[in-house]
Every structure is written in C-alpha cells, then in structure tokens.
Design a protein around this motif. Sequence first.
Motif, PDB file in Angstrom:
ATOM      1  N   ASN A  38     -64.738  -2.361 -18.760  1.00 54.57           N
ATOM      2  CA  ASN A  38     -63.960  -1.619 -17.763  1.00 54.57           C
ATOM      3  C   ASN A  38     -64.650  -0.304 -17.384  1.00 54.57           C
ATOM      4  N   ASP A  39     -65.975  -0.354 -17.293  1.00 56.89           N
ATOM      5  CA  ASP A  39     -66.787   0.825 -16.985  1.00 56.89           C
ATOM      6  C   ASP A  39     -67.226   0.774 -15.524  1.00 56.89           C
ATOM      7  N   SER A  40     -66.314   1.145 -14.639  1.00 53.71           N
ATOM      8  CA  SER A  40     -66.605   1.093 -13.204  1.00 53.71           C
ATOM      9  C   SER A  40     -67.713   2.069 -12.814  1.00 53.71           C
ATOM     10  N   GLN A  41     -67.808   3.185 -13.497  1.00 52.87           N
ATOM     11  CA  GLN A  41     -68.840   4.178 -13.179  1.00 52.87           C
ATOM     12  C   GLN A  41     -70.240   3.596 -13.365  1.00 52.87           C
ATOM     13  N   LYS A  42     -70.433   2.836 -14.431  1.00 49.12           N
ATOM     14  CA  LYS A  42     -71.762   2.267 -14.694  1.00 49.12           C
ATOM     15  C   LYS A  42     -72.152   1.256 -13.619  1.00 49.12           C
ATOM     16  N   ILE A  43     -71.190   0.480 -13.157  1.00 50.38           N
ATOM     17  CA  ILE A  43     -71.475  -0.454 -12.058  1.00 50.38           C
ATOM     18  C   ILE A  43     -71.775   0.335 -10.789  1.00 50.38           C
ATOM     19  N   ASN A  67     -59.605  -8.193 -10.728  1.00 49.87           N
ATOM     20  CA  ASN A  67     -60.244  -9.392 -11.262  1.00 49.87           C
ATOM     21  C   ASN A  67     -59.989  -9.578 -12.751  1.00 49.87           C
ATOM     22  N   MET A  68     -59.892  -8.497 -13.490  1.00 48.37           N
ATOM     23  CA  MET A  68     -59.607  -8.601 -14.923  1.00 48.37           C
ATOM     24  C   MET A  68     -58.207  -9.178 -15.124  1.00 48.37           C
ATOM     25  N   ASP A  69     -57.251  -8.759 -14.277  1.00 44.31           N
ATOM     26  CA  ASP A  69     -55.881  -9.275 -14.379  1.00 44.31           C
ATOM     27  C   ASP A  69     -55.812 -10.770 -14.053  1.00 44.31           C
ATOM     28  N   SER A  70     -56.556 -11.195 -13.043  1.00 43.45           N
ATOM     29  CA  SER A  70     -56.476 -12.596 -12.617  1.00 43.45           C
ATOM     30  C   SER A  70     -57.488 -13.515 -13.312  1.00 43.45           C
ATOM     31  N   GLN A  71     -58.660 -12.991 -13.654  1.00 39.27           N
ATOM     32  CA  GLN A  71     -59.730 -13.828 -14.205  1.00 39.27           C
ATOM     33  C   GLN A  71     -59.963 -13.619 -15.703  1.00 39.27           C
ATOM     34  N   GLY A  72     -59.693 -12.422 -16.176  1.00 42.91           N
ATOM     35  CA  GLY A  72     -60.052 -12.093 -17.549  1.00 42.91           C
ATOM     36  C   GLY A  72     -61.479 -11.587 -17.606  1.00 42.91           C
ATOM     37  N   LYS A  73     -62.023 -11.530 -18.789  1.00 46.06           N
ATOM     38  CA  LYS A  73     -63.392 -11.030 -18.967  1.00 46.06           C
ATOM     39  C   LYS A  73     -64.408 -12.071 -18.534  1.00 46.06           C
ATOM     40  N   PHE A  74     -65.566 -11.576 -18.115  1.00 47.61           N
ATOM     41  CA  PHE A  74     -66.689 -12.457 -17.791  1.00 47.61           C
ATOM     42  C   PHE A  74     -67.400 -12.827 -19.090  1.00 47.61           C
ATOM     43  N   SER A  75     -67.866 -14.073 -19.172  1.00 49.05           N
ATOM     44  CA  SER A  75     -68.567 -14.484 -20.382  1.00 49.05           C
ATOM     45  C   SER A  75     -70.042 -14.770 -20.119  1.00 49.05           C
ATOM     46  N   GLU A  76     -70.328 -15.747 -19.317  1.00 46.03           N
ATOM     47  CA  GLU A  76     -71.720 -16.085 -19.053  1.00 46.03           C
ATOM     48  C   GLU A  76     -71.933 -16.273 -17.560  1.00 46.03           C
ATOM     49  N   PHE A  77     -73.203 -16.296 -17.171  1.00 48.69           N
ATOM     50  CA  PHE A  77     -73.532 -16.476 -15.750  1.00 48.69           C
ATOM     51  C   PHE A  77     -74.763 -17.347 -15.618  1.00 48.69           C
ATOM     52  N   ASP A  78     -74.822 -18.072 -14.516  1.00 45.44           N
ATOM     53  CA  ASP A  78     -75.951 -18.951 -14.222  1.00 45.44           C
ATOM     54  C   ASP A  78     -76.369 -18.752 -12.779  1.00 45.44           C
ATOM     55  N   LEU A  79     -77.670 -18.644 -12.553  1.00 45.40           N
ATOM     56  CA  LEU A  79     -78.208 -18.509 -11.207  1.00 45.40           C
ATOM     57  C   LEU A  79     -78.001 -19.810 -10.451  1.00 45.40           C
ATOM     58  N   MET A  80     -77.403 -19.692  -9.257  1.00 44.05           N
ATOM     59  CA  MET A  80     -77.185 -20.873  -8.413  1.00 44.05           C
ATOM     60  C   MET A  80     -78.289 -21.011  -7.377  1.00 44.05           C
ATOM     61  N   ASP A  81     -78.544 -19.945  -6.616  1.00 48.90           N
ATOM     62  CA  ASP A  81     -79.624 -19.960  -5.630  1.00 48.90           C
ATOM     63  C   ASP A  81     -79.998 -18.531  -5.255  1.00 48.90           C
ATOM     64  N   GLN A  82     -81.049 -18.420  -4.454  1.00 51.13           N
ATOM     65  CA  GLN A  82     -81.584 -17.115  -4.080  1.00 51.13           C
ATOM     66  C   GLN A  82     -81.586 -16.923  -2.572  1.00 51.13           C
ATOM     67  N   ARG A  87     -77.227 -15.620  -5.975  1.00 50.37           N
ATOM     68  CA  ARG A  87     -75.858 -16.094  -6.169  1.00 50.37           C
ATOM     69  C   ARG A  87     -75.733 -16.609  -7.595  1.00 50.37           C
ATOM     70  N   TYR A  88     -74.777 -16.041  -8.318  1.00 50.16           N
ATOM     71  CA  TYR A  88     -74.547 -16.424  -9.704  1.00 50.16           C
ATOM     72  C   TYR A  88     -73.160 -17.020  -9.854  1.00 50.16           C
ATOM     73  N   LEU A  89     -73.069 -18.098 -10.621  1.00 48.03           N
ATOM     74  CA  LEU A  89     -71.789 -18.632 -11.035  1.00 48.03           C
ATOM     75  C   LEU A  89     -71.442 -17.908 -12.326  1.00 48.03           C
ATOM     76  N   VAL A  90     -70.355 -17.151 -12.290  1.00 41.73           N
ATOM     77  CA  VAL A  90     -69.958 -16.333 -13.435  1.00 41.73           C
ATOM     78  C   VAL A  90     -68.693 -16.933 -14.039  1.00 41.73           C
ATOM     79  N   GLN A  91     -68.770 -17.280 -15.310  1.00 43.78           N
ATOM     80  CA  GLN A  91     -67.624 -17.833 -16.025  1.00 43.78           C
ATOM     81  C   GLN A  91     -66.758 -16.687 -16.532  1.00 43.78           C
ATOM     82  N   SER A  92     -65.455 -16.868 -16.434  1.00 47.03           N
ATOM     83  CA  SER A  92     -64.522 -15.884 -16.965  1.00 47.03           C
ATOM     84  C   SER A  92     -63.586 -16.588 -17.947  1.00 47.03           C
ATOM     85  N   ASP A  93     -62.646 -15.836 -18.501  1.00 40.37           N
ATOM     86  CA  ASP A  93     -61.703 -16.411 -19.457  1.00 40.37           C
ATOM     87  C   ASP A  93     -60.889 -17.548 -18.863  1.00 40.37           C
ATOM     88  N   SER A  94     -60.557 -17.462 -17.583  1.00 38.97           N
ATOM     89  CA  SER A  94     -59.662 -18.452 -17.001  1.00 38.97           C
ATOM     90  C   SER A  94     -60.248 -19.269 -15.856  1.00 38.97           C
TER      91      SER A  94
END
Length: 115
Positions: A38-43, A67-82, A87-94
């Motif tokens: 939840n570090d918005s400043q760093k982003i 997004n945290m309320d609806s998706q939860g935390k992000f876990s992993e990501f995979d590059l889809m295309d450039q 573009r990354y597919l990012v997995q979240s808790d839900s």
Amino acid sequence: MRKIIFFSLFFCLHIGVAQTDVDYESTMKTIVASYNANDSQKIFDQFSTDLQASFTLDKVKEFITKNMDSQGKFSEFDLMDQDEGYRYLVQSDSDSVILVIKLSPDLKLTKFLIE
C-alpha cells in the motif's frame, strides 16, 4: 572495418538508450511490492513528470485502495506481449488483471494502466 565500427557504435547506442526486458521486470517487481505494501508514493515516484501530472498521487492511492478491495494483493505476473508497451497478466488473490506499462529512456513510467 567500417562495418565493424558502425555496428559497434550502433550496438553501444542501442544498449545505452533502450530499455530491456530486465528493466521492465524490475519495474514490475517494484510495482507489485509497492502495491501490496500500500505504498502509493513509491509507485508515484516511478512515474515520468508527464504521467505524474495526469495520474496524481491521490489517484494512485485511489487506484490501490479500489483494486485492493476488489482484487486483493498481487501475487505473480507474466509478460503477455510488448505491443504499445509491455502487457502483463497479473494474478491477484481473487482474479487477474492486465497491467500495461511503458518506460522512458531514463526508466520512468510513461504508461500505467489496467485493461
């Protein structure tokens, strides 16, 4: 000999100004870790000046909260295309989301959006 010199100069110039897959992966790791903390400043600090003008710190905070309320935390990501940014597919808790980012030559985010 001229071809070797030309190729060497071109290669050095290309390496000096081009972003690499490693740069993008490192940026994504920072985004995911900052989002989960939840570090918005760093982003926000990773944004280019132009992106900071349109995507303010308050909007980043809102983005994380929403997004945290609806998706939860992000876990992993995979590059889809450039295409038009990475573009990354990012997995979240839900669920999963597609996060599109683009870096400037100085490795600042010039594009940051969820599709």
